[in-house]
Design an enzyme around this catalytic site. Structure first.
Site, PDB file in Angstrom:
ATOM      1  N   GLU A  46      45.202  29.340  45.227  1.00 26.79           N
ATOM      2  CA  GLU A  46      44.500  28.416  44.205  1.00 26.79           C
ATOM      3  C   GLU A  46      45.039  28.422  42.695  1.00 26.79           C
ATOM      4  O   GLU A  46      45.959  29.432  42.352  1.00 26.79           O
ATOM      5  CB  GLU A  46      43.168  29.136  44.034  1.00 26.79           C
ATOM      6  CG  GLU A  46      42.287  28.695  45.228  1.00 26.79           C
ATOM      7  CD  GLU A  46      41.043  29.298  45.079  1.00 26.79           C
ATOM      8  OE1 GLU A  46      39.746  28.477  45.685  1.00 26.79           O
ATOM      9  OE2 GLU A  46      40.624  30.402  44.810  1.00 26.79           O
ATOM     10  N   GLU A  76      49.679  39.690  42.592  1.00 29.07           N
ATOM     11  CA  GLU A  76      50.273  40.886  41.524  1.00 29.07           C
ATOM     12  C   GLU A  76      51.859  40.317  41.252  1.00 29.07           C
ATOM     13  O   GLU A  76      52.646  40.525  42.104  1.00 29.07           O
ATOM     14  CB  GLU A  76      50.244  42.256  42.144  1.00 29.07           C
ATOM     15  CG  GLU A  76      51.246  43.120  41.291  1.00 29.07           C
ATOM     16  CD  GLU A  76      51.054  43.227  39.693  1.00 29.07           C
ATOM     17  OE1 GLU A  76      51.909  42.853  39.151  1.00 29.07           O
ATOM     18  OE2 GLU A  76      49.765  43.487  39.490  1.00 29.07           O
ATOM     19  N   SER A 127      46.415  44.519  33.142  1.00 32.64           N
ATOM     20  CA  SER A 127      45.213  44.756  33.547  1.00 32.64           C
ATOM     21  C   SER A 127      44.834  46.341  33.737  1.00 32.64           C
ATOM     22  O   SER A 127      44.832  46.809  34.504  1.00 32.64           O
ATOM     23  CB  SER A 127      44.877  43.915  35.091  1.00 32.64           C
ATOM     24  OG  SER A 127      45.155  42.589  34.836  1.00 32.64           O
ATOM     25  N   CYS A 156      37.952  34.056  35.965  1.00 27.84           N
ATOM     26  CA  CYS A 156      38.762  35.271  36.199  1.00 27.84           C
ATOM     27  C   CYS A 156      38.052  36.102  37.244  1.00 27.84           C
ATOM     28  O   CYS A 156      36.820  36.424  37.133  1.00 27.84           O
ATOM     29  CB  CYS A 156      38.965  36.149  34.861  1.00 27.84           C
ATOM     30  SG  CYS A 156      39.866  37.687  35.138  1.00 27.84           S
TER      31      CYS A 156
END
EC number: 2.1.1.192
Length: 355
Positions: free
Chosen positions: A89, A160, A214, A333
């Site tokens: 996506e 990642e 993150s 998110c």
């Protein structure tokens, strides 16, 4: 004509590697990245014989199906079916003064962050450079834009990036190439859960792109509760790599922090975060939790988000809050989970798109 999967992916090539001689390569690059051609037959200033030869050997699209789900706020979630049947996506986010795309680098993700629906999927496979780039090109085509009109790219979708670094670096080099998308390095942001080896490698590549970490917690004990893989990389080790990246690139580093009720939203944790970032050119991006079905955590109420932000600002830490976009279609998110929104809302693609 050969089946698409049997053809070679032309989007894997830098402009100087494209087929053809001299200025023909420049013409092909212009069609791909300035005009957004989705079929070789559109490249009308190329000789017909060359167009036909290109179509016999190369493919322009990495997707067998593209579905678009528009949000009430103007953003659009795209669900791509890859040529092997797997799915990934991306999200298109138009703002008043810029157009941004959030791209994926994997099918699923191995990090397993507790607040993230993508992590609950597990890891499928790495995306190729062509599959990463084609997300942007397909979105531009669907939106009626030249690919070069999309001036902000965030590699913050599924996956990642630093665990798929070879393909990510190749895609980024094409994004930055003056004869391809010609993006400014400061307009490309790569988000990582914190892979020290990858951060050092990214610094040595010296592409000048922005780094977003993150972090989600200022201490290892809390972070391991949020990110199961965090036990492999202590915060001190990650921060050493981040400081090296900043020293090497002179780029400010963004720290992403999703606020979870009763887990990482205490004011003492804000103070610990400020201490951790002392002396570093940093910006904290607070992210209110975006709910998804089956999530094992809950978000901090709005008042708590604002209080956490104010505490950081009081301590001199540049801080902003990333309020959600696309939440109604599962595009915010942490919500990317290959799910079709209910009710199903399809935006028709131009004929031939995604083929």
């Amino acid at each position: 004509m050969a089946a698409s999967h049997a053809l070679k992916p032309i989007l894997e090539l830098l402009p100087e590697e494209l087929p053809g001689e001299g200025y023909r390569r420049a013409q092909i690059a212009h069609w791909l990245y300035a005009k957004g051609a989705r079929d070789f037959s559109e490249m009308t200033d190329l000789p017909k014989a060359l167009r036909e030869a290109l179509a016999r050997e190369w493919r322009l699209s990495e997707f067998s199906l593209v579905q678009a789900f528009p949000s009430q706020d103007g953003s659009v979630k795209y669900l791509f079916t890859l040529l092997d049947g797997k799915k990934t996506e991306a999200v298109y986010m138009p703002y008043e003064n810029r157009k941004t795309v959030c791209l994926s680098t994997m099918v699923g993700c191995p990090a397993g962050c507790t607040f993230c629906a993508t992590g609950a999927l597990g890891f499928g496979r790495n995306l190729t450079a062509a599959e990463i780039l084609d997300q942007l090109l397909t979105i531009a085509y669907h939106q009626g834009l030249s690919p070069r009109e999309i001036r902000n790219v965030v590699l913050m979708g599924m996956g990642e990036p630093l665990l798929n670094l070879r393909n990510v670096l190749k895609a980024v080099r094409i994004m930055l190439h003056k004869k391809a998308l010609a993006l400014s390095p400061r307009r490309v942001t790569l988000s990582t859960v914190g892979i020290p080896k990858g951060i050092y490698r990214l610094a040595e590549e010296d592409l000048g792109v922005r780094l977003a970490l993150s972090l989600h917690a200022p201490d290892d004990e809390t972070r391991r509760k949020i990110i199961p893989t965090a036990h492999r990389y202590p915060i001190a080790e990650i921060m050493e790599a981040v400081r090296h990246y900043h020293a090497k690139t002179k780029r400010r580093v963004t720290f992403e922090y999703t606020l979870l009720k009763g887990v990482n939203d205490h004011l003492w944790q804000a103070r610990l975060l400020a201490k951790l970032l002392k002396g570093l050119s940093a910006h904290v991006n607070l992210i209110p939790f975006n709910p998804w079905e089956g999530a094992p955590v809950a978000g901090t109420p709005k008042a708590g988000v604002l209080a956490f932000a104010e505490e950081l600002k009081r301590l001199g830490v540049p801080t902003s809050i990333r309020w959600s976009r696309g939440q109604d279609v599962g595009a915010a998110c942490g919500q990317l989970a290959l799910k079709v929104p209910r009710p199903l809302t399809l935006t028709p693609l131009p004929e031939g798109a995604g083929r």
